[in-house]
Design a protein around this motif. Structure first.
Motif, PDB file in Angstrom:
ATOM      1  N   ALA A  93       0.929  -1.259   0.055  1.00  0.00           N
ATOM      2  CA  ALA A  93       0.221  -0.125  -0.045  1.00  0.00           C
ATOM      3  C   ALA A  93       0.876   1.230   0.001  1.00  0.00           C
ATOM      4  O   ALA A  93       0.398   2.206  -0.824  1.00  0.00           O
ATOM      5  N   LEU A  94       1.911   1.047   0.686  1.00  0.00           N
ATOM      6  CA  LEU A  94       3.015   2.293   0.717  1.00  0.00           C
ATOM      7  C   LEU A  94       3.486   2.622  -0.532  1.00  0.00           C
ATOM      8  O   LEU A  94       3.525   3.662  -1.247  1.00  0.00           O
ATOM      9  N   THR A 153       2.157   1.715  -3.564  1.00  0.00           N
ATOM     10  CA  THR A 153       1.103   2.379  -4.327  1.00  0.00           C
ATOM     11  C   THR A 153       0.975   3.675  -4.000  1.00  0.00           C
ATOM     12  O   THR A 153       0.662   4.430  -5.156  1.00  0.00           O
ATOM     13  N   ALA A 154       0.572   3.951  -2.929  1.00  0.00           N
ATOM     14  CA  ALA A 154       0.580   5.356  -2.460  1.00  0.00           C
ATOM     15  C   ALA A 154       1.643   6.417  -2.798  1.00  0.00           C
ATOM     16  O   ALA A 154       1.409   7.486  -3.453  1.00  0.00           O
ATOM     17  N   LEU A 155       2.744   5.819  -2.856  1.00  0.00           N
ATOM     18  CA  LEU A 155       4.017   6.774  -3.353  1.00  0.00           C
ATOM     19  C   LEU A 155       3.736   6.919  -4.862  1.00  0.00           C
ATOM     20  O   LEU A 155       3.875   8.205  -5.093  1.00  0.00           O
ATOM     21  N   GLY A 156       3.413   6.014  -5.634  1.00  0.00           N
ATOM     22  CA  GLY A 156       3.071   6.201  -7.197  1.00  0.00           C
ATOM     23  C   GLY A 156       4.281   6.981  -7.806  1.00  0.00           C
ATOM     24  O   GLY A 156       5.528   6.597  -7.621  1.00  0.00           O
ATOM     25  N   ARG A 170       5.273  10.012  -7.025  1.00  0.00           N
ATOM     26  CA  ARG A 170       6.051  10.823  -6.091  1.00  0.00           C
ATOM     27  C   ARG A 170       7.331  10.041  -5.703  1.00  0.00           C
ATOM     28  O   ARG A 170       8.232  10.572  -5.029  1.00  0.00           O
ATOM     29  N   GLU A 171       7.702   8.894  -5.964  1.00  0.00           N
ATOM     30  CA  GLU A 171       8.643   8.283  -5.342  1.00  0.00           C
ATOM     31  C   GLU A 171       9.900   8.806  -6.101  1.00  0.00           C
ATOM     32  O   GLU A 171      10.868   8.734  -5.448  1.00  0.00           O
ATOM     33  N   ALA A 204       1.559  12.110   3.873  1.00  0.00           N
ATOM     34  CA  ALA A 204       0.375  11.790   3.030  1.00  0.00           C
ATOM     35  C   ALA A 204       0.346  10.216   2.803  1.00  0.00           C
ATOM     36  O   ALA A 204      -0.707   9.578   2.412  1.00  0.00           O
ATOM     37  N   LEU A 205       1.189   9.421   3.609  1.00  0.00           N
ATOM     38  CA  LEU A 205       1.256   7.965   3.277  1.00  0.00           C
ATOM     39  C   LEU A 205       0.257   7.238   3.982  1.00  0.00           C
ATOM     40  O   LEU A 205      -0.229   7.826   5.055  1.00  0.00           O
ATOM     41  N   PRO A 206      -0.337   6.164   3.737  1.00  0.00           N
ATOM     42  CA  PRO A 206      -1.187   5.587   4.643  1.00  0.00           C
ATOM     43  C   PRO A 206      -0.655   5.085   6.004  1.00  0.00           C
ATOM     44  O   PRO A 206       0.338   5.009   6.365  1.00  0.00           O
ATOM     45  N   TYR A 227      -4.161  -1.199   8.283  1.00  0.00           N
ATOM     46  CA  TYR A 227      -3.896  -2.611   7.494  1.00  0.00           C
ATOM     47  C   TYR A 227      -3.846  -3.669   8.142  1.00  0.00           C
ATOM     48  O   TYR A 227      -3.115  -4.699   7.873  1.00  0.00           O
TER      49      TYR A 227
END
Ligand code: HAM
Length: 434
Positions: free
Chosen positions: A177-178, A180-183, A185-186, A218-220, A225
């Motif tokens: 999930a981390l 994916t959330a970074l997308g 922006r990594e 902004a990360l989950p 989880y």
């Protein structure tokens, strides 16, 4: 002059009293919660920390004082105590010898970090570990104990922060999930974080680089989880903490910089410490004992930075003033003066004495500097009469006391008044002090 190594420090008289006071409080608190002291070596096999602390941590990657010893073995100064405590637990089968394995240790740790206020390359930790209990009641007790320790040291502006990082079952989903959330922006993350994203995404939360912070914020959240078992463990822990009246805040960023944690993580932050504000940190590490070759046993604990505790403590009492300073006048008084010092020390009094034949004035000046509560003067007259002049420094009052009564006078025991020679045969000896 060969100065001390950068990031190490001497603890000098004047400062050491605060350390001793802190160590005393630490020992008292550990004893009250059932922890027994152990001491492990400062040098261990490098492998213990590579496996224990974790290959992907900053500690193992960048900060260990590791080297090859003269026998060709890879060793390191310990950067933390937990893997050593686990090793000792396994190596000595401590669970066969102790009813509940609750152990603590005090000692120096070594990390090659950038030194700053509250951060050193050699620092000291109180390390507290409990083995074999998976119940959330222990998580709450350990956090409550850590808060009680901080309070017992008089630190009243501390904040307790808790989180759960889940277990081997639910953490992989959180890691995904981390990522994916970074997308996309990594690519905006620092070099270290990009490496972390690939190897162990949870470690991104350790980042202190300012430009990464908005992205990290902004990360989950790990707590969203958790598997059912981890969620109910976290609820039981926080519920009991509330029942125990421990004020705490849940922070999703608290993943801690070590790989072994599962479920509960926590820190206590000091209000006045500046950037290095973690007074202590810890958590549960249920897989570590087995990972280091032991039986499948749960573990939980924390470590406190002694430098930071001492820094955050309010001023305590200064060093103990000596009970007596002995002033010997003339050569003949030297030996009796040393004998008197010995007798006072045997009676557990702190007694100082001057060395060499110095003038009364010089000796009195030194006595004043030591802050001694009494000055005991042994001169020709006193020697001739088997007595000592006792000067009470606060009041300036001087009394001539029989040599044999000096110790009792200073320990506060009643000194019998010698009977008047003429009345000695008729009157009972009074029992009160002079
Ligand atoms: P840690 O967070 O790495 O955890 O360190 C614990 C505490 O040691 C920190 O909160 C801080 O007070 C102090 N500390 C760490 N590094 C330094 C430094 N360079 N200079 C001064 N103080 C420092 C551990 O070490 C884990 N072994 C804690 C633990 C025990 N977890 C479970 N059991």
């Amino acid at each position: 002059m060969i100065p001390a190594i950068r990031g190490t420090h001497d603890i000098l008289p004047g400062e050491i009293e605060r350390w001793q006071q802190a160590e005393q409080v630490v020992r008292d608190v550990c004893e009250r919660y059932g922890y027994r002291e152990i001491r492990t070596p400062v040098i261990e096999r490098e492998e213990l920390f590579a496996k224990g602390t974790g290959e992907t941590t900053d500690i193992v990657q960048k900060e260990m004082y590791a080297f090859e010893d003269k026998g060709g073995e890879r060793v390191t100064l310990r950067p933390e105590a937990t893997p050593s405590m686990v090793r000792a637990f396994v190596e000595h089968a401590l669970e066969q010898h102790l009813p509940t394995v609750k152990i603590f240790s005090l000692g120096p740790m070594f990390r090659y970090e950038r030194p700053q206020k509250g951060r050193y390359r050699q620092f000291h930790q109180l390390d507290v570990e409990a083995f074999g209990v998976a119940d959330a009641a222990l998580d709450a007790e350990v956090v409550e104990m850590a808060a009680a320790l901080v309070a017992a040291l008089g630190i009243d502006d501390a904040e307790v922060v808790v989180n759960s990082v889940g277990c081997a079952e639910c953490r992989p989903a959180f890691g995904r999930a981390l990522v994916t959330a970074l997308g996309d922006r990594e690519v905006d993350l620092c070099v270290d974080c990009r490496r972390r994203a690939a190897v162990n995404p949870l470690r991104i939360f350790d980042c202190k680089v300012p430009s990464c912070q908005p992205i990290v914020d902004a990360l989950p959240h790990a707590t969203d989880y958790l598997c059912d078992a981890c969620r109910s463990h976290f609820e039981a822990t926080t519920g009991l903490l509330e029942a125990l009246e421990v004020a705490f805040r849940v922070s999703h960023r608290l993943v801690r910089g070590l790989d072994y944690y599962s479920r509960t993580t926590f820190e206590i932050l000091g209000g006045r410490l500046g950037a290095q504000n973690a007074l202590l940190g810890g958590g549960r590490y249920d897989g570590l004992v087995r990972q280091l070759g032991g039986p499948d046993r749960a573990g939980i604990g924390f470590a406190a930075g002694m430098e930071r505790l001492v820094l955050a403590m309010p001023d305590g009492p200064g060093p103990r003033a000596p009970d007596a300073f002995i002033v010997a006048l003339g050569h003949a008084a030297r030996e009796p003066a040393h004998l008197l010092a010995r007798d006072l020390r045997r009676a557990e009094l702190a007694a100082l004495i001057d060395y060499g034949d110095r003038s009364m004035k010089a000796q009195m000046r030194r006595a004043n500097r030591t802050g001694a509560r009494h000055v005991l003067i042994l001169g020709e007259d006193e020697l001739a009469h088997g007595s000592v002049t006792v000067k009470h420094m606060a009041s300036g009052a001087e009394t001539l006391v029989r040599r044999d009564d000096v110790v009792r006078r200073l320990t506060g025991d009643p000194v019998p008044i010698p009977p008047e020679p003429a009345a000695a045969s008729r009157l009972p000896v009074p029992k009160t002090a002079v």
